[in-house]
Design a protein around this motif. Structure first.
Motif, PDB file in Angstrom:
ATOM      1  N   VAL A   6       0.851  -1.188   0.000  1.00 14.08           N
ATOM      2  CA  VAL A   6       0.000   0.000   0.000  1.00 14.08           C
ATOM      3  C   VAL A   6       0.888   1.239   0.000  1.00 14.08           C
ATOM      4  CG1 VAL A   6      -1.819   1.263   1.188  1.00 14.08           C
ATOM      5  CG2 VAL A   6      -1.794  -1.231   1.247  1.00 14.08           C
ATOM      6  N   VAL A   7       0.601   2.153  -0.916  1.00 12.78           N
ATOM      7  CA  VAL A   7       1.338   3.412  -1.017  1.00 12.78           C
ATOM      8  C   VAL A   7       0.358   4.546  -0.730  1.00 12.78           C
ATOM      9  CG1 VAL A   7       2.832   4.843  -2.447  1.00 12.78           C
ATOM     10  CG2 VAL A   7       2.773   2.368  -2.817  1.00 12.78           C
ATOM     11  N   LYS A   8       0.686   5.366   0.278  1.00 13.18           N
ATOM     12  CA  LYS A   8      -0.197   6.448   0.691  1.00 13.18           C
ATOM     13  C   LYS A   8       0.549   7.774   0.715  1.00 13.18           C
ATOM     14  CE  LYS A   8      -2.450   3.226   3.914  1.00 13.18           C
ATOM     15  NZ  LYS A   8      -2.798   2.956   5.315  1.00 13.18           N
ATOM     16  N   VAL A   9      -0.199   8.846   0.584  1.00 17.40           N
ATOM     17  CA  VAL A   9       0.343  10.182   0.825  1.00 17.40           C
ATOM     18  C   VAL A   9       0.414  10.365   2.335  1.00 17.40           C
ATOM     19  CG1 VAL A   9      -0.123  12.651   0.648  1.00 17.40           C
ATOM     20  CG2 VAL A   9      -0.511  11.165  -1.325  1.00 17.40           C
ATOM     21  N   ASP A  10       1.576  10.773   2.844  1.00 17.12           N
ATOM     22  CA  ASP A  10       1.782  10.850   4.287  1.00 17.12           C
ATOM     23  C   ASP A  10       1.157  12.097   4.906  1.00 17.12           C
ATOM     24  OD1 ASP A  10       4.612  10.984   6.560  1.00 17.12           O
ATOM     25  OD2 ASP A  10       2.768   9.848   6.683  1.00 17.12           O
TER      26      ASP A  10
END
Length: 648
Positions: A278-282
């Motif tokens: 999973v890749v998210k904007v922090d």
């Protein structure tokens, strides 16, 4: 044992339990643990008023539940957009960069399990709810209390929703299936299936034996003040929750790709089943600015792992007719096991796809299955053909009712509104809880009404007579009267509910509401350009709605004449906001949706991000980056009180 000794021993027991269930590094033998456990339990049984609610003894199953009650999440649990290669990931990154050029990624493994929402209040676990449809799930609190890696008490007093995945280790999954095999019980297909099934056991003692684990991956409602997701998750892990084996927080795109390949390389070594990363904007403020589509957040994606490929043989191609009449070819293949799942069928999408790939009955083919993706044929091994293979022909008649099919290339549809495959399925959806919620009109009754030729179309439901129902098996006066009353009460429903009830492909509750508010009762006259201009609508959704209108306009108008749905199209009141783009930010005295609705009635278009085209930014308390950007761009800003003054 006095109370002080109980408290001291309880604290030791909690430390030992955490070392075993969370840290996976026991610091006491099983014999020591059991002896201390039963000492604590004995005191609690003798002194129930002084027993600590967070005691490890509270995790023991033994309650037999009658069923699972429905429960609402405080904040929606969204789905995730899937990307399958680096090109798709980079395309998502570029979309984010259009809003902010430089930002930080938060990356972690995507475990394959059952999604769960934990609600804590005043430091105690109040409720545990399965994901369900994202808004409403099932209350599984009693079962969840048996999971050792879920704290019953946390060092945080505020209300908070902690979301995550319930998983089972691959080794424990194998042992569980071995036991089931010895007991002549059906086997679980994969660890995800085992985790989900274990979570929904009516006997909590069964759940307690399954060695389930919980890994948090997000937060719902909360009052945490940290500005970044990574900071919030670090706080969550500090409360005693399991932390994934790898987390990367970086501004470097290459680091994201490196972690992805690292996780794939260690896929077998990691104890839990993973199906991606999973890749998210922090940055939380950037997440809010990016917003959501109808289905998922724009600030996160699931970067799925490459699927496992297997070679099998295509035995036949059968046809399925969906609720909307779409005829779909299905590949019947020789059974093949892919990651614990026995695959015997695969999607072929449509006959254009079959022709493009030159797929023939009898071919050896490569089939893949990745996570929850439906198995599909990706390659035909032409070199293995021996001349006995048969080229499939495009169908001319419906496999269910025999009527002529409408062939529009990629889309082949049955137009017969009396087709068994369409009518029964359409009526079941129409009456379901998510649609018109006609109480008492369940699947079996609809099938019975259709089989007896009492109801052959959705419209016929509204012409049902009491004597027709009484003539059916299982119907008595009260049941018949209740059903007729429920059908009558479903009239004059809101237009968005009516549209959703029609079961149009790709058009769910959220999309139906947008259609109803945009076009009102004239929605059947909407064209492609107007539909695709709706927020959150893509090409697939727009084409699906246009096709439905083209095929079913007359029948739908007839149904509307019977039901008389209530239009929800906004009546615009001319104001200073009419035609203006408005952005809301910060905490308001009223719910954000209420203020948004009020502005929309005044003709405003409420946007989620600030740009040079923004006309007003309305701010409340603790307004952040959106207000800063408005000031930087010279956009007019209004406080909530100034907004109220202008409206008055």
């Amino acid at each position: 044992m006095n109370h002080q000794e109980y408290i001291e021993k309880l604290e030791i027991l909690k430390v030992w339990a955490k070392a075993y269930y969370v840290d996976d590094a026991p610091i006491a033998s099983d014999e020591e643990y059991d002896r201390l456990y039963h000492e604590v339990l004995k005191y609690e049984q003798e002194n129930p008023l002084f027993a600590d609610e967070s005691s490890p003894t509270k995790r023991v199953g033994g309650v037999v539940l009658e069923g699972f009650e429905k429960a609402s999440h405080k904040a929606r649990m969204w789905s995730m957009e899937d990307v399958f290669d680096e090109h798709d990931l980079d395309a998502w990154i570029e979309r984010v960069k259009k809003v902010k050029e430089r930002f930080t990624f938060y990356c972690e493994p995507k475990f394959d399990g059952a999604s769960l929402n934990l609600i804590y209040e005043n430091g105690m676990l109040k409720q545990a709810i399965t994901r369900g449809d994202g808004s409403i799930g099932e209350d599984v609190t009693q079962n969840v209390k048996t999971i050792g890696s879920i704290p019953l008490k946390i060092a945080y007093e505020g209300e908070i929703e902690i979301r995550g995945e319930v998983v089972i280790k691959k080794a424990d999954f194998e042992r569980l299936n071995d036991e089931r095999l010895k007991n002549n019980e059906s086997l679980f297909a994969n660890p995800r299936n085992a985790a989900a099934g274990s979570l929904r056991q009516l006997d909590t003692s069964v759940t307690a034996k399954r060695k389930l684990m919980f890994y948090p991956w997000g937060i719902g409602v909360n009052s945490l003040t940290q500005s970044f997701l990574s900071q919030k998750m670090s706080f969550v892990y500090s409360l005693g929750f399991l932390q994934p084996p790898r987390i990367v927080v970086t501004q470097n795109v290459q680091d994201v790709h490196t972690l992805y390949h690292e996780l794939i390389a260690n896929r077998d070594a990691i104890e839990m089943m993973m199906d991606g990363m999973v890749v998210k904007v922090d940055d939380i403020s950037l997440q809010e600015e990016l917003g959501y589509t109808v289905k998922y957040p724009k600030w996160m994606v699931a970067f799925k792992f490459p699927a496992i490929e297997k070679v099998t043989k295509l035995k036949d191609i059968t046809l399925q007719v969906g609720r909307t009449g779409v005829v779909t070819p299905v590949a019947e293949v020789e059974a093949v096991n892919i990651e614990g799942v026995v695959v015997e069928r695969a999607t072929l999408h449509n006959f254009d796809e079959i022709e493009r790939k030159d797929i023939r009955i009898g071919d050896s083919v490569i089939i893949i299955r990745s996570g929850d993706v439906i198995p599909k044929i990706i390659k035909v091994l032409v070199e293995r053909r021996n001349g006995t293979e048969v080229t499939p022909q495009r169908p001319l008649s419906c496999p269910v009712c025999g009527s002529e099919l409408l062939d529009e290339g990629a889309l082949i549809k049955c137009q017969n509104l009396s087709c068994d495959a369409r009518v029964v399925g359409a009526m079941i959806h129409f009456a379901s809880k998510k649609a018109l919620n006609i109480d008492g009109l369940g699947d079996k009754i609809i099938e019975q009404l259709y089989a007896q030729n009492v109801v052959l179309h959705v419209k016929d439901l509204y012409a049902l007579k009491r004597e027709q129902l009484l003539a059916l098996e299982g119907f008595k006066a009260k049941k018949a009267d209740n059903l007729l009353e429920a059908i009558e009460q479903s009239k004059k429903v809101s237009l968005e509910k009516f549209i959703n009830a029609l079961g149009i492909e790709h058009i769910g509750e959220v999309a139906a509401k947008k259609i109803a508010r945009a076009f009102g009762l004239e929605w059947l006259e909407a064209g492609y350009e107007a539909i695709i201009a709706l927020e959150g609508f893509g090409e697939e959704m727009a084409k699906s709605l246009v096709e439905f209108i083209r095929v079913n306009r007359d029948e739908t108008y007839e149904l509307m004449a019977v039901i008389e749905p209530v239009a929800s199209k906004l009546e615009i009141t001319e104001s200073v906001f009419t035609g203006k783009t408005v952005v809301l930010t910060g905490s308001m005295s009223k719910p954000r949706d209420e203020i948004k609705g009020m502005l929309e009635q005044l003709g405003a278009k409420v946007s989620g991000s600030v740009s040079k085209k923004t006309d007003f930014v309305i701010f409340g308390e603790e307004a952040g980056s959106k207000l800063d950007k408005a000031i930087e761009l010279g956009v007019k800003t209004l406080s909530e009180s100034e907004l109220n003054g202008m409206i008055e």
